[in-house]
Design a protein around this motif. Structure first.
Motif, PDB file in Angstrom:
ATOM      1  N   VAL A  77      32.528  40.718  37.486  1.00  0.00           N
ATOM      2  CA  VAL A  77      32.236  41.404  36.222  1.00  0.00           C
ATOM      3  C   VAL A  77      31.428  42.668  36.480  1.00  0.00           C
ATOM      4  O   VAL A  77      31.720  43.739  35.924  1.00  0.00           O
ATOM      5  N   LEU A  78      30.385  42.576  37.314  1.00  0.00           N
ATOM      6  CA  LEU A  78      29.578  43.756  37.630  1.00  0.00           C
ATOM      7  C   LEU A  78      30.413  44.853  38.272  1.00  0.00           C
ATOM      8  O   LEU A  78      30.272  46.035  37.949  1.00  0.00           O
ATOM      9  N   ALA A  79      31.310  44.467  39.185  1.00  0.00           N
ATOM     10  CA  ALA A  79      32.168  45.455  39.839  1.00  0.00           C
ATOM     11  C   ALA A  79      33.124  46.089  38.836  1.00  0.00           C
ATOM     12  O   ALA A  79      33.382  47.301  38.882  1.00  0.00           O
ATOM     13  N   ALA A  80      33.655  45.297  37.914  1.00  0.00           N
ATOM     14  CA  ALA A  80      34.580  45.826  36.912  1.00  0.00           C
ATOM     15  C   ALA A  80      33.876  46.800  35.975  1.00  0.00           C
ATOM     16  O   ALA A  80      34.450  47.829  35.585  1.00  0.00           O
ATOM     17  N   VAL A  81      32.624  46.513  35.608  1.00  0.00           N
ATOM     18  CA  VAL A  81      31.874  47.428  34.756  1.00  0.00           C
ATOM     19  C   VAL A  81      31.679  48.766  35.456  1.00  0.00           C
ATOM     20  O   VAL A  81      31.853  49.836  34.858  1.00  0.00           O
ATOM     21  N   ALA A  82      31.323  48.738  36.742  1.00  0.00           N
ATOM     22  CA  ALA A  82      31.117  49.971  37.490  1.00  0.00           C
ATOM     23  C   ALA A  82      32.401  50.783  37.584  1.00  0.00           C
ATOM     24  O   ALA A  82      32.394  52.008  37.415  1.00  0.00           O
ATOM     25  N   ARG A  83      33.533  50.142  37.840  1.00  0.00           N
ATOM     26  CA  ARG A  83      34.815  50.855  37.941  1.00  0.00           C
ATOM     27  C   ARG A  83      35.248  51.411  36.594  1.00  0.00           C
ATOM     28  O   ARG A  83      35.788  52.508  36.496  1.00  0.00           O
ATOM     29  N   LEU A  84      35.003  50.648  35.528  1.00  0.00           N
ATOM     30  CA  LEU A  84      35.378  51.117  34.193  1.00  0.00           C
ATOM     31  C   LEU A  84      34.586  52.362  33.815  1.00  0.00           C
ATOM     32  O   LEU A  84      35.121  53.312  33.227  1.00  0.00           O
ATOM     33  N   ARG A  85      33.327  52.387  34.148  1.00  0.00           N
ATOM     34  CA  ARG A  85      32.491  53.539  33.827  1.00  0.00           C
ATOM     35  C   ARG A  85      32.887  54.779  34.620  1.00  0.00           C
ATOM     36  O   ARG A  85      32.595  55.896  34.214  1.00  0.00           O
ATOM     37  N   SER A  86      33.514  54.567  35.749  1.00  0.00           N
ATOM     38  CA  SER A  86      33.980  55.705  36.544  1.00  0.00           C
ATOM     39  C   SER A  86      35.333  56.214  36.086  1.00  0.00           C
ATOM     40  O   SER A  86      35.874  57.141  36.669  1.00  0.00           O
ATOM     41  N   GLY A  87      35.898  55.595  35.036  1.00  0.00           N
ATOM     42  CA  GLY A  87      37.146  56.092  34.466  1.00  0.00           C
ATOM     43  C   GLY A  87      38.373  55.303  34.838  1.00  0.00           C
ATOM     44  O   GLY A  87      39.489  55.678  34.450  1.00  0.00           O
ATOM     45  N   GLU A  88      38.252  54.201  35.577  1.00  0.00           N
ATOM     46  CA  GLU A  88      39.403  53.412  35.986  1.00  0.00           C
ATOM     47  C   GLU A  88      39.749  52.356  34.935  1.00  0.00           C
ATOM     48  O   GLU A  88      38.888  51.894  34.203  1.00  0.00           O
ATOM     49  N   SER A  89      41.024  51.982  34.904  1.00  0.00           N
ATOM     50  CA  SER A  89      41.439  50.811  34.144  1.00  0.00           C
ATOM     51  C   SER A  89      41.246  49.587  35.038  1.00  0.00           C
ATOM     52  O   SER A  89      41.551  49.633  36.233  1.00  0.00           O
ATOM     53  N   VAL A  90      40.702  48.494  34.481  1.00  0.00           N
ATOM     54  CA  VAL A  90      40.381  47.320  35.283  1.00  0.00           C
ATOM     55  C   VAL A  90      40.996  46.084  34.655  1.00  0.00           C
ATOM     56  O   VAL A  90      41.261  46.031  33.446  1.00  0.00           O
ATOM     57  N   GLU A  91      41.231  45.093  35.496  1.00  0.00           N
ATOM     58  CA  GLU A  91      41.697  43.801  35.014  1.00  0.00           C
ATOM     59  C   GLU A  91      40.492  42.954  34.625  1.00  0.00           C
ATOM     60  O   GLU A  91      39.493  42.910  35.347  1.00  0.00           O
ATOM     61  N   ASP A  92      40.590  42.290  33.498  1.00  0.00           N
ATOM     62  CA  ASP A  92      39.523  41.411  33.049  1.00  0.00           C
ATOM     63  C   ASP A  92      39.376  40.281  34.064  1.00  0.00           C
ATOM     64  O   ASP A  92      40.276  39.457  34.223  1.00  0.00           O
ATOM     65  N   PRO A  93      38.231  40.205  34.782  1.00  0.00           N
ATOM     66  CA  PRO A  93      38.101  39.193  35.844  1.00  0.00           C
ATOM     67  C   PRO A  93      38.054  37.763  35.307  1.00  0.00           C
ATOM     68  O   PRO A  93      38.332  36.832  36.054  1.00  0.00           O
ATOM     69  N   TRP A  94      37.696  37.578  34.061  1.00  0.00           N
ATOM     70  CA  TRP A  94      37.627  36.237  33.493  1.00  0.00           C
ATOM     71  C   TRP A  94      38.839  35.905  32.633  1.00  0.00           C
ATOM     72  O   TRP A  94      38.922  34.802  32.089  1.00  0.00           O
ATOM     73  N   ARG A  95      39.751  36.879  32.519  1.00  0.00           N
ATOM     74  CA  ARG A  95      40.983  36.656  31.779  1.00  0.00           C
ATOM     75  C   ARG A  95      42.110  37.354  32.529  1.00  0.00           C
ATOM     76  O   ARG A  95      42.580  38.419  32.132  1.00  0.00           O
ATOM     77  N   PRO A  96      42.540  36.808  33.658  1.00  0.00           N
ATOM     78  CA  PRO A  96      43.526  37.475  34.514  1.00  0.00           C
ATOM     79  C   PRO A  96      44.779  37.865  33.734  1.00  0.00           C
ATOM     80  O   PRO A  96      45.276  37.117  32.901  1.00  0.00           O
TER      81      PRO A  96
END
Length: 649
Positions: free
Chosen positions: A618-637
């Motif tokens: 979750v922490l990694a996904a938040v960091a990537r999202l803030r940098s402008g990337e689309s991310v997969e929900d880690p708790w809802r694949p």
């Protein structure tokens, strides 16, 4: 797929989270700038500091981590002699290296000591004091006041949650409320113990109701901002356990003093019997506990730090409905699937788990009886054993959460509460052999050890709040989630607050006979119970011997019997079987059923959210999202979360 969300604004900090420097690969941690902004020479970068425990934080710079979590300590034993860093880590061999110091955890948890000492003095002794002693308050009014307080408390919680989450002042979001509660809480606590101001009977009943409602408001004013402050202290998975463990440790110490040690040592026999000129012991003790809370709360407000979130309450465009409304807030938190499952489990569990604390004083007096121990002393011993075992069990629950996961430890904790509650159904009236009394102490120790894991729920909640940060694009809604966790379960507390007392009144609960009419008795008599029965059922007995409102014959007609309380050396009454079974079932079978249903609900908790790896994702996904990337929900694949364009004016 989830709807588009907007990245979190930097809110006055140097740059957005996880934005790499031009020309440098995104995976390489940024070097620390030279000069005064670098406070430690021990770490070459964030990766070195957090590599083993929180790899997802490698994408943040020192300035960003300090801005989000200002109470983390960056001191190092290798810092220059005489610097602030070296001074802070004087007693820490390896340095704190971006983690919370023990002093910081205690600073946050310290107000809980005085708060819960005063609270459980109220829970353990106030109702019995109002009903059985000189206030002679009405059981019906007390039950109604309990329901009213829960309703008012529940419907003010959402407003407080929105207020403390959205407040933007130079003093922070949580500090103003902590300061206000430091003065409001002591006034409410002390005056709630002074019904002698208005007299006994109906006026005392109303006095209880007014201050019981005010106590619920004081609870909202302090607990919600304080818990939200604790949820934002650290981003590290295992360190959250430590934060809430310290909170639980000081909570249990406060309960032990307020419900057991201090009343046993300093409350006089006149206050425990039937005083007719007031009782000063309880308000004095409550005032001392309140003063301890006040000093700790003011110290936290003075020394604690909060993130600087800027002047705007919400960087997103405002919705068409008001987020301050209760229903929209609950719906927004309920859409978080892990929280939804945790909440439903807690709602069912709340139906039963709080009932034992409300009926324990009556269980000690009327189910086990006073053949071996005086009821007040036995109650205090049970509470003390319960809390000591809870304190001793804290390392076990912490180890279990670290060895396996918080989820596994929480499931074991809930199962242990259910089983230990069920054991109390085997308790019956002590015949004088003390077997039942000692068995009750053993059951209390198991019950306390099971309750030692209560901090696990709050620790998991802190992880869920971080998941909400991902789903909402960076909003920090700690108080909203802790409010929602308590909102519906508070309604479930109503049965535990009022049903036992309404049932006791319906089944003809009898108040103790006046102390002035209790003849002495002892085990040396041929049949001490028969002596007491003959004394109170004598045809020539004067009026008012058993009660001002009922004759002894009326009590006998209601199923009441008279016994010799050997521990007191005087005669007393024994409640009818209906009242005794109501107390026994409320303490054992009812909690067991609802707690085990709540445990079954945790089966549906997402597997991806059950361990430390899920929280790091979750922490990694938040960091990537803030940098402008689309991310997969880690708790809802399979569900993608996309950054949104900033709103246009």
């Amino acid at each position: 797929p989830s709807p588009p969300i907007q990245p979190l604004r930097s809110q006055g900090r140097a740059r957005d989270l996880a934005m790499p420097s031009p020309g440098k690969p995104a995976s390489e941690p940024e070097a620390l700038p030279e000069g005064p902004r670098r406070r430690s020479t021990a770490c070459a970068g964030v990766e070195d500091m957090y590599a083993s425990n929180a790899r997802a934080l490698n994408n943040k710079s020192y300035e960003e981590i300090r801005g989000d979590f200002p109470m983390l300590c960056y001191c190092s034993p290798n810092a220059g002699v005489g610097t602030a860093d070296a001074k802070l880590c004087r007693l820490t061999k390896g340095g704190h290296r971006g983690r919370l110091s023990l002093w910081t955890k205690v600073l946050w948890a310290a107000p809980l000591f005085g708060w819960f000492a005063a609270k459980y003095l109220k829970i353990g002794y106030m109702k019995k004091f109002y009903t059985d002693d000189y206030p002679r308050a009405s059981l019906g009014v007390i039950a109604f006041s309990s329901v009213l307080a829960v309703l008012i408390d529940a419907f003010t919680d959402p407003k407080m949650a929105v207020w403390t989450d959205s407040l933007r002042t130079r003093f922070g979001r949580r500090r103003p409320f902590v300061v206000a509660s430091a003065f409001f809480y002591p006034v409410v606590v002390v005056f709630s113990w002074l019904p002698l101001i208005v007299g006994s009977g109906l006026s005392a009943s109303i006095w209880y109701g007014v201050f019981h409602v005010m106590y619920a408001l004081a609870d909202t004013l302090f607990m919600m901002p304080h818990e939200a402050w604790g949820a934002q202290l650290t981003p590290i998975y295992k360190e959250k356990n430590s934060v809430w463990l310290w909170g639980d440790l000081l909570t249990n110490c406060g309960i032990c003093l307020g419900m057991a040690l201090v009343p046993l040592m300093f409350v006089s026999a006149e206050c425990k019997a039937t005083p007719n000129d007031g009782c000063a012991d309880y308000p004095i003790i409550a005032a001392v506990f309140s003063l301890v809370f006040m000093l700790a709360a003011l110290r936290l407000a003075w020394l604690g730090k909060e993130p600087d979130l800027g002047a705007e309450a919400n960087p997103r465009s405002k919705p068409k409905f008001s987020e301050e409304d209760t229903v929209p807030m609950l719906i927004s938190t309920f859409m978080n699937r892990p929280f939804r499952i945790l909440l439903l489990s807690d709602v069912v569990k709340a139906l039963g788990q709080d009932i034992p604390f409300n009926v324990l004083p009556y269980l000690a007096a009327w189910v086990i009886g006073q053949r071996c121990f005086q009821s007040d002393m036995y109650f205090g011993i049970c509470v003390m054993i319960n809390l000591i075992c809870g304190l001793v069990s804290l390392p076990f629950w912490s180890w279990l959460a670290s060895r396996f996961s918080k989820y596994v430890a929480l499931c074991v904790h809930i199962a242990a509460i259910g089983v230990s509650s069920f054991l109390f159904i085997f308790l019956t009236a002590d015949s004088g052999s003390c077997q039942m009394s000692y068995m009750g102490l053993v059951f209390s120790s198991l019950f306390g050890a099971a309750y030692g894991g209560t901090f696990l729920l709050k620790s998991i909640m802190a992880d869920i709040v971080e998941y909400d940060t991902l789903l909402t694009g960076g909003e920090q809604r700690e108080a909203s989630y802790f409010m929602a966790l308590d909102f519906i379960p508070k309604f479930m507390q109503i049965p535990g607050e009022c049903v036992p007392f309404v049932a006791m009144a319906y089944l003809n609960y009898a108040r103790p006979v006046p102390s002035s009419t209790r003849p002495a008795c002892s085990a040396t008599m041929p049949d001490p119970d028969a002596f007491c029965t003959a004394f109170y059922t004598n045809a020539s007995a004067p009026a008012g011997l058993c009660s001002e409102s009922m004759s002894c014959d009326d009590l006998v007609a209601n199923g009441v019997s008279f016994v010799c309380n050997l521990a007191n050396g005087e005669c007393g009454l024994s409640q009818n079987s209906g009242v005794q079974w109501t107390l026994a079932l409320c303490f054992s079978l009812v909690p067991f059923v609802f707690v085990m249903i709540g445990l079954a609900g945790l089966y549906f908790y997402p597997k991806e959210a059950r361990d430390e790896q899920g929280q790091q994702q979750v922490l990694a996904a938040v960091a990537r999202l803030r940098s402008g990337e689309s991310v997969e929900d880690p708790w809802r694949p399979g569900s993608m979360i996309h950054p949104a364009e900033p709103p246009t004016e």
